[in-house]
Design a protein around this motif. Structure first.
Motif, PDB file in Angstrom:
ATOM      1  N   GLU A 162       0.841  -1.152  -0.132  1.00  0.00           N
ATOM      2  CA  GLU A 162       0.143   0.156  -0.023  1.00  0.00           C
ATOM      3  C   GLU A 162       0.785   1.205  -0.082  1.00  0.00           C
ATOM      4  O   GLU A 162       0.986   2.114   0.988  1.00  0.00           O
TER       5      GLU A 162
ATOM      6  N   ALA B 257       0.530   4.069  -1.553  1.00  0.00           N
ATOM      7  CA  ALA B 257      -0.003   5.299  -1.510  1.00  0.00           C
ATOM      8  C   ALA B 257      -0.852   5.808  -0.070  1.00  0.00           C
ATOM      9  O   ALA B 257      -1.412   6.609   0.008  1.00  0.00           O
TER      10      ALA B 257
ATOM     11  N   LYS C  10       2.810  10.334   4.473  1.00  0.00           N
ATOM     12  CA  LYS C  10       2.807   9.426   3.699  1.00  0.00           C
ATOM     13  C   LYS C  10       3.529   8.178   3.510  1.00  0.00           C
ATOM     14  O   LYS C  10       4.525   8.361   4.130  1.00  0.00           O
TER      15      LYS C  10
ATOM     16  N   VAL D  53       1.558  -0.689  -5.760  1.00  0.00           N
ATOM     17  CA  VAL D  53       0.525   0.461  -5.993  1.00  0.00           C
ATOM     18  C   VAL D  53      -0.572   0.174  -7.101  1.00  0.00           C
ATOM     19  O   VAL D  53      -0.268  -0.581  -8.004  1.00  0.00           O
TER      20      VAL D  53
ATOM     21  N   HIS E  13      -3.655   5.346  -8.202  1.00  0.00           N
ATOM     22  CA  HIS E  13      -2.966   6.253  -7.158  1.00  0.00           C
ATOM     23  C   HIS E  13      -1.797   7.049  -7.793  1.00  0.00           C
ATOM     24  O   HIS E  13      -1.235   7.931  -6.761  1.00  0.00           O
TER      25      HIS E  13
ATOM     26  N   ASN F 292      -4.272  11.112 -12.138  1.00  0.00           N
ATOM     27  CA  ASN F 292      -5.472  11.242 -11.450  1.00  0.00           C
ATOM     28  C   ASN F 292      -6.949  11.426 -12.278  1.00  0.00           C
ATOM     29  O   ASN F 292      -7.793  11.142 -12.136  1.00  0.00           O
TER      30      ASN F 292
ATOM     31  N   VAL G 203      -9.698   9.551  -6.700  1.00  0.00           N
ATOM     32  CA  VAL G 203      -8.623   9.105  -5.894  1.00  0.00           C
ATOM     33  C   VAL G 203      -8.105   9.963  -5.136  1.00  0.00           C
ATOM     34  O   VAL G 203      -7.504  10.818  -5.632  1.00  0.00           O
TER      35      VAL G 203
ATOM     36  N   GLU H  45      -6.083   9.218  -2.101  1.00  0.00           N
ATOM     37  CA  GLU H  45      -4.533   8.766  -1.909  1.00  0.00           C
ATOM     38  C   GLU H  45      -3.733   8.763  -3.216  1.00  0.00           C
ATOM     39  O   GLU H  45      -3.892   7.939  -3.881  1.00  0.00           O
ATOM     40  N   ARG H  46      -2.544   9.618  -3.188  1.00  0.00           N
ATOM     41  CA  ARG H  46      -1.995   9.510  -4.482  1.00  0.00           C
ATOM     42  C   ARG H  46      -0.190   9.770  -4.212  1.00  0.00           C
ATOM     43  O   ARG H  46       0.014   9.877  -3.154  1.00  0.00           O
TER      44      ARG H  46
END
Length: 375
Positions: free
Chosen positions: A109, A111, A122, A141, A145, A150, A161, A163-164
């Protein structure tokens, strides 16, 4: 002569720093459920069998049975416990990983946003810290993300989204591996309950997991990995001196949405060409700090921040003429390609009715600088 000496020293320092950093491998997928975590755990078992000191820094199995079973026998670094809003929560223990100094650590995970009060906001920042400590990292990922994608993902799925990760994080990867499934295979996995629990399946099929959405996301993932391979070839294979080295400049205004689109698309182009890029904002007299509206000022600052996160260098210039400022900066920074947003009125009418674009086009064409109008 002095500059050459300084450049050589800097190049050597960069090589030393690069050799001390850990290697970074990223598994990328078009969506949740393609098997990124499963593949990372399989790799962890293989490395362990080959005598590699590997630790699980953070894994999110999402209660998927087949994935959870693969955790058996793998050494896990205990998570750090934090209290947030009266609840006990867990996060990856970055300092414990650095203290243990394994050869390889698995961090899922990428992001993810850390709990308030964590050292880094982050998880990708945690990963950079671990890499800087000389520890190799394997992470994962989803394509949605990636910051510069985006807007493309939002256009495909209708979902923004939150969370990037900046594209620059993925660009640091030594290896990017695409975990690919066909749309039918992914939908079958979803229907079999291998991605979400039963109560969420129908909603997922109606929204994110539509066949046409998956096909488009799959195309994005394949293109992204191809672009990363292209970048590796560009950086690691000796360049042909006769090939023009691209340098891009995105020109933005206080129009928030257009500026964001131009920044993201220019970042994608720069990533493709593995080139340096700039964001130019020309502040006209009526946009000075005491005259510009507060909301426009805030949007402008956010777009500067976005550009910096995506690896661009921000140029804020005060001038009375936009076209002249663009030309001056293009020449000063040796720009090869200028990127602008599509004007809100008919482009031909603008060229015929104003001198701004006429002057810009004439000057850029005579200077061998390309002009890209981004929709």
């Amino acid at each position: 002569m002095e500059n050459n000496r300084e450049d050589n020293v800097q190049h050597f320092l960069d090589l030393i720093r690069k050799s001390r950093k850990g290697k970074f491998k990223v598994y990328i997928g078009m969506s949740a459920g393609v098997g990124k975590t499963y593949r990372m755990l399989q790799e962890a078992h293989s490395l362990l069998k080959n005598g590699i000191d590997i630790k699980i820094g953070f894994i999110e199995t999402h209660n998927r049975k087949e994935t959870h079973e693969l955790l058996a026998g793998l050494p896990v670094v205990p998570r750090r416990k934090l209290f947030y809003k009266g609840k006990e929560l867990e996060e990856m223990d970055v300092q414990a990983i650095i203290n243990l100094r394994p050869e390889v650590v698995i961090v899922d995970e990428l992001a993810h946003t850390n709990i308030e009060g964590s050292k880094n906001e982050k998880r990708w920042q945690d990963v950079i810290e671990i890499l800087d400590a000389g520890i190799n990292v394997i992470s994962a990922v989803n394509i949605q993300h990636i910051e510069s994608l985006n807007e493309s993902v939002k256009n495909i799925t209708g979902i923004e989204v939150k969370e990037r990760i900046p594209d620059s994080v993925l660009a640091q990867a030594d290896e990017v591996v695409n975990i690919d499934l066909t749309a039918d295979e992914l939908i079958t996995r979803l229907k079999e309950g291998k991605i979400y629990e039963a109560g969420k399946i129908e909603m997922a099929l109606r929204n994110f997991f539509k066949g046409e959405h998956i096909l488009q996301l799959r195309e994005l993932a394949l293109k992204e990995v191809a672009s990363q391979v292209e970048r590796k070839v560009e950086t690691e294979v000796i360049k042909n001196k006769n090939i023009r080295q691209e340098k891009l400049m995105a020109c933005i205004s206080t129009n928030e949405k257009t500026a964001k689109r131009v920044i993201r698309k220019t970042a994608r182009l720069a990533n493709y060409y593995n080139s340096k890029w700039f964001v130019l904002y020309v502040q006209l007299p009526d946009e000075s700090a005491d005259k510009i509206a507060l909301d426009k000022q805030r949007h402008l600052i956010n777009n500067f921040k976005l550009a910096t996160e995506l690896g661009g260098e921000v140029l804020k210039i005060e001038h009375t003429k936009i076209s002249k400022a663009i030309i001056e900066q293009a020449e000063l920074k040796k720009i090869t390609t200028v990127c602008i947003g599509k004007p809100r009125m008919n482009f031909l009418k603008i060229i015929l009715s104003t001198n701004v674009f006429k002057e810009l086009l004439n000057k850029l064409s005579s200077s061998d600088i390309d002009l890209i109008i981004l929709s």
